[in-house]
Design an enzyme around this catalytic site. Structure first.
Site, PDB file in Angstrom:
ATOM      1  CG  ASP A  13      -2.010   1.110   1.001  1.00 35.53           C
ATOM      2  OD1 ASP A  13      -2.219   1.741   0.072  1.00 35.53           O
ATOM      3  OD2 ASP A  13      -2.922   1.173   2.278  1.00 35.53           O
TER       4      ASP A  13
ATOM      5  CG  ASN B  90      -4.667  -0.925   9.024  1.00 37.16           C
ATOM      6  OD1 ASN B  90      -4.700  -0.627   8.078  1.00 37.16           O
ATOM      7  ND2 ASN B  90      -3.512  -1.255   9.636  1.00 37.16           N
TER       8      ASN B  90
ATOM      9  CG  PHE C 122      -9.331   4.940  11.076  1.00 37.32           C
ATOM     10  CD1 PHE C 122      -9.045   6.096  11.019  1.00 37.32           C
ATOM     11  CD2 PHE C 122      -8.338   4.020  11.235  1.00 37.32           C
ATOM     12  CE1 PHE C 122      -8.126   6.882  11.572  1.00 37.32           C
ATOM     13  CE2 PHE C 122      -7.175   4.588  11.904  1.00 37.32           C
ATOM     14  CZ  PHE C 122      -7.035   6.138  11.907  1.00 37.32           C
ATOM     15  CB  VAL C 123     -13.250   8.196   7.539  1.00 33.53           C
ATOM     16  CG1 VAL C 123     -13.587   9.568   7.550  1.00 33.53           C
ATOM     17  CG2 VAL C 123     -12.363   7.709   6.156  1.00 33.53           C
TER      18      VAL C 123
ATOM     19  CG  HIS D 107       2.812   4.477   7.032  1.00 30.40           C
ATOM     20  ND1 HIS D 107       1.889   5.393   7.738  1.00 30.40           N
ATOM     21  CD2 HIS D 107       1.995   3.587   6.695  1.00 30.40           C
ATOM     22  CE1 HIS D 107       0.707   4.963   7.701  1.00 30.40           C
ATOM     23  NE2 HIS D 107       0.695   3.782   6.981  1.00 30.40           N
ATOM     24  CG  ASN D 108       3.248   1.245   3.824  1.00 26.75           C
ATOM     25  OD1 ASN D 108       4.089   0.844   4.970  1.00 26.75           O
ATOM     26  ND2 ASN D 108       2.275   0.287   3.671  1.00 26.75           N
TER      27      ASN D 108
ATOM     28  N   GLY E   4      -3.980   5.010  17.841  1.00 24.70           N
ATOM     29  CA  GLY E   4      -3.850   3.882  18.566  1.00 24.70           C
ATOM     30  C   GLY E   4      -4.746   3.029  18.018  1.00 24.70           C
TER      31      GLY E   4
ATOM     32  CG  MET F 171     -11.868   0.265  17.299  1.00 23.67           C
ATOM     33  SD  MET F 171     -13.111  -1.135  16.862  1.00 23.67           S
ATOM     34  CE  MET F 171     -12.379  -1.654  15.321  1.00 23.67           C
TER      35      MET F 171
ATOM     36  CG  HIS G 211       2.690   2.814  10.986  1.00 21.56           C
ATOM     37  ND1 HIS G 211       2.848   1.684  11.729  1.00 21.56           N
ATOM     38  CD2 HIS G 211       1.608   2.370   9.965  1.00 21.56           C
ATOM     39  CE1 HIS G 211       2.352   0.683  11.318  1.00 21.56           C
ATOM     40  NE2 HIS G 211       1.771   0.835  10.257  1.00 21.56           N
TER      41      HIS G 211
END
Length: 473
Positions: A147, A227, A229-230, A339-340, A372, A374, A395
């Site tokens: 990704d 993993n 999210f918004v 990252h990545n 962290g 959710m 990250h």
């Protein structure tokens, strides 16, 4: 026990070398073709001892051919250093041995200059997640990750905490109306967004990448699975921050995590194969195959990687702007980090290529976001520029258990109770993303006090994630 699955350890016990022959043999074993386990093991031993006899065998020919030519193939391999160079580990007591083993192998590459493991590190493919590797004029596609350019983006609004309590259902609906999740998911033509990233040079200069433009347009402004999210939450500043011009207080904020979607994954897959075809490394290091930046393939990948990073940023930009307008808010600050990725940087007075696979840039004064889970806080941080970490930090919290183990062992009622205790509304997601599947974020932050200063704390309150079983990271 007769039909118990044959694994790599069984083959190594027979005397097989730890190289591609293991994969070829295990692929053959999937067919089994009426042989019992013991008969298969006997066949493997016979092929190993005399591959010439099996060069016309319908089943074992691929394995025999590899073993017959293994000596010549070994001469083509790029030699690793006899031992791994030293590197620094932050939060060592919380890092699994698999991640250490992968980093040890990476530090044996002839192009490796320096390395570090972040406190959220865990095993991945090639370079471990949370691994930082500086190389000399070479880029490693699997050192960047699948990704490409995955990132965090944070918008802090001019709206007080109380708004979230009084408009909870409105904000929940805004997330549902303005986000789309899941591996392979995108928008219909009449729903698509436009962005200048679609005019990126790589779409015209790279024939392979040009074929991905429609896929990129389809998924522009969407989020992945796993993993990603918004989420709406409360941004808490215990003290004001002069550089951000934000006073002490608690503000409504939007935090997102996602990457370059199918575009990045396809680029990563293609150039990993190119690297592995052109950079023959010993079996243990095969996923660390690298491209010389002076080569055509290296230049192609570098341009494509940067496109994927810009594309990931554009996705976040579209999501944040849609939601900001829907809320009717003004921005106090917008912070983003990725990252990545691989960067050209100066380290120890030399130019290097720094791979941060699941690691946050943390040069002196650089802002970053370290989430962290959710139901646990994230942190807005400012880098200290620690050379030992190659100007990097974690990250996130990092996985404590695999997705499979989380699904099999964690209890959904415990998750519901934890979410309730923290006042979190969850939209989507599965047990593989439960907070209990992650390391304790406070422990991780404590392990990197020398790497970053904490400016503010983010408390998630309305979280949306993929609900279709997507595993894209």
């Amino acid at each position: 026990m007769e039909n118990k699955r044959i694994n790599g350890y069984d083959l190594i016990e027979l005397g097989f070398p730890e190289n591609i022959s293991l994969g070829i043999a295990l692929q053959i074993n999937k067919q089994r073709l009426g042989f019992s386990r013991e008969e298969m093991l006997a066949k493997y031993k016979a092929v190993l001892e005399n591959p010439a006899e099996f060069m016309t065998d319908n089943i074992f020919k691929p394995l025999a051919e590899f073993l017959q030519n293994m000596a010549a193939q070994s001469e083509e391999l790029i030699a690793l250093k006899d031992s791994n160079d030293a590197y620094v580990v932050f939060g060592e007591e919380h890092i699994e041995q698999g991640a250490r083993d992968q980093m040890n192998t990476a530090m044996r590459l002839p192009v490796a200059v320096a390395g570090a493991l972040m406190p959220d590190a865990h095993q991945g493919y090639g370079l471990p997640i949370g691994g930082v590797l500086a190389t000399r004029n070479a880029v490693i596609p699997y050192g960047v990750g699948v990704d490409i350019g995955c990132r965090m983006a944070l918008s802090i609004f001019d709206i007080p905490e109380s708004y979230l309590l009084t408009h909870h259902d409105v904000l929940k609906q805004i997330l549902m109306d303005n986000t789309k999740f899941g591996a392979g998911h995108g928008f219909l033509k009449n729903e698509r967004s436009n962005h200048s990233v679609l005019d990126h040079a790589a779409f015209t200069e790279n024939t392979f990448v040009s074929t991905l433009k429609d896929k990129a347009w389809t998924q522009l402004g969407s989020s992945g699975g796993g993993n990603h999210f918004v989420e709406f939450g409360i941004m808490e500043f215990d003290q004001g921050d002069a550089d951000l011009a934000i006073e002490k207080g608690r503000y409504l904020a939007l935090l997102t995590h996602s990457g370059s979607r199918g575009l990045g994954a396809t680029i990563a897959d293609h150039y990993t194969k190119v690297a592995m075809d052109n950079c023959k490394l010993p079996y243990m290091a095969r996923h660390l195959a690298y491209l010389d930046l002076d080569s055509q393939a290296g230049q192609e990948y570098w341009l494509a990687m940067n496109l994927a990073g810009d594309y990931a940023s554009a996705c976040h930009e579209i999501i944040h702007e849609k939601i900001r307008k829907a809320v009717g808010a003004e921005l106090l600050a917008k912070i983003e980090n990725h990252h990545n990725f691989a960067w050209k940087e100066k380290w120890n007075n030399q130019e290097v290529i720094v791979h941060r696979k699941g690691a946050t840039p943390a040069s002196k004064g650089t802002l970053g976001i370290i989430p962290g889970s959710m139901a646990t806080p994230g942190f807005l941080v400012r880098g200290k520029g620690e050379e030992a970490s190659i100007n990097s930090a974690s990250h996130g919290a990092g996985r404590l258990m695999s997705r499979t183990k989380a699904v099999k062992t964690l209890n959904k009622y415990d998750l519901k109770a934890m979410l309730s205790d923290h006042g979190v509304t969850l939209l989507g997601a599965g047990m593989d993303e439960a907070p209990m599947a992650y390391k304790d974020i406070h422990t991780v932050m404590e392990a990197q006090r020398d790497l970053v200063d904490t400016i503010a704390t983010f408390h998630p309150k309305i979280v949306r994630m993929a609900d279709d079983g997507s595993k894209e990271d």
